[in-house]
Write an enzyme that holds these catalytic residues in place. Structure first.
Site, PDB file in Angstrom:
ATOM      1  N   SER A  46       0.858  -1.183   0.000  1.00 49.50           N
ATOM      2  CA  SER A  46       0.000   0.000   0.000  1.00 49.50           C
ATOM      3  C   SER A  46       0.895   1.235   0.000  1.00 49.50           C
ATOM      4  CB  SER A  46      -0.908   0.000   1.233  1.00 49.50           C
ATOM      5  OG  SER A  46      -1.811   1.092   1.177  1.00 49.50           O
ATOM      6  N   GLU A  47       0.578   2.202  -0.846  1.00 50.35           N
ATOM      7  CA  GLU A  47       1.491   3.322  -1.062  1.00 50.35           C
ATOM      8  C   GLU A  47       1.696   4.200   0.176  1.00 50.35           C
ATOM      9  OE1 GLU A  47      -1.241   6.569  -3.333  1.00 50.35           O
ATOM     10  OE2 GLU A  47      -1.153   4.568  -4.189  1.00 50.35           O
ATOM     11  N   ASN A  48       0.821   4.090   1.162  1.00 44.52           N
ATOM     12  CA  ASN A  48       1.015   4.885   2.379  1.00 44.52           C
ATOM     13  C   ASN A  48       2.076   4.274   3.302  1.00 44.52           C
ATOM     14  OD1 ASN A  48      -1.001   2.840   2.715  1.00 44.52           O
ATOM     15  ND2 ASN A  48      -1.509   3.687   4.700  1.00 44.52           N
ATOM     16  N   GLY A  49       2.610   3.079   2.942  1.00 45.27           N
ATOM     17  CA  GLY A  49       3.745   2.550   3.691  1.00 45.27           C
ATOM     18  C   GLY A  49       3.526   1.229   4.384  1.00 45.27           C
ATOM     19  N   SER A  88       8.024   3.806   0.394  1.00 44.89           N
ATOM     20  CA  SER A  88       7.009   3.119  -0.393  1.00 44.89           C
ATOM     21  C   SER A  88       7.083   3.538  -1.859  1.00 44.89           C
ATOM     22  CB  SER A  88       5.613   3.422   0.171  1.00 44.89           C
ATOM     23  OG  SER A  88       4.624   2.746  -0.553  1.00 44.89           O
TER      24      SER A  88
END
Length: 218
Positions: A46-49, A88
């Site tokens: 997930s791009e938020n980490g 990320s």
């Protein structure tokens, strides 16, 4: 009959392979996490980490601080890692994601995708979509085949501002699975009970139809 959101996620899950690192976008793509084949090891990013995202939590598992890029609560599988969004995006931009699943407003026969804004409507921003389409070679777009007004989303040329150019090769809609090659959509599968004629009628861009188009099985 058009596919449900859950059926679309099930069909996309068939594109997964053991050992894949996979990024799931907001909306229908997030549902793919619930349909990973049993025995298959896939790391969802997930791009938020978060690397190692699991399915949606039960009430007992709920942790308000554990969220995906769409701010939905999720779980983490064994071996998961939590890190900054900068790290990320380094993974994404560095080409370390094996499969990306995104939603879209429009896709055209050149593989262009418009997924981030409609002029005149309030938009919070691009998010990570531009990075995702630039950093991945294997992308599946999920969306409805036509708008609620019946207008095709599979176009000769995108009319909205582009997220990426020439980067899309696979599209799963609620009516069909198509691939993009040689300036055309190629019809590969159709939703159960959906006719080829309906798919063709709702596809603005040129679509190549083989003699036999198998129905998806669920």
């Amino acid at each position: 009959m058009a596919l449900s959101r859950e059926q679309m996620a099930q069909r996309v899950a068939r594109e997964l392979q053991d050992g894949f690192y996979v990024n799931l976008g907001i909306g229908i793509p997030t549902l793919v996490a619930n349909y990973i084949p049993e025995g298959m090891e896939v790391m969802l990013q997930s791009e938020n980490g978060l690397l190692g995202m699991g399915p949606y939590p039960t009430n007992e598992e709920l942790d308000a601080d554990m969220i995906n890029a769409g701010k939905e609560t999720v779980t983490a599988i064994k071996g998961a890692s939590i890190f900054s969004s900068a790290e990320s995006f380094a993974m994404i931009r560095g080409g370390h994601v094996d499969l990306t699943v995104l939603g879209a407003f429009e896709v055209d026969v050149s593989g262009n995708i418009a997924s981030w804004m409609i002029p005149g409507k309030l938009v919070k921003g691009m998010g990570g979509a531009m990075d995702l389409v630039a950093g991945a070679n294997n992308i599946v777009v999920t969306m409805t085949h036509a708008s609620k007004h019946g207008e095709s989303k599979l176009l000769t040329q995108c009319s909205l501002p582009l997220t990426g150019a020439g980067c899309i090769k696979k599209v799963l809609t609620d009516l069909a699975y198509v691939e993009i090659a040689e300036g055309s959509f190629w019809l590969k599968e159709r939703a159960p009970g959906v006719s080829v004629d309906e798919i063709v009628a709702k596809t603005e861009g040129e679509i190549v139809v083989p003699d036999v188009v198998p129905e998806m099985e669920f």
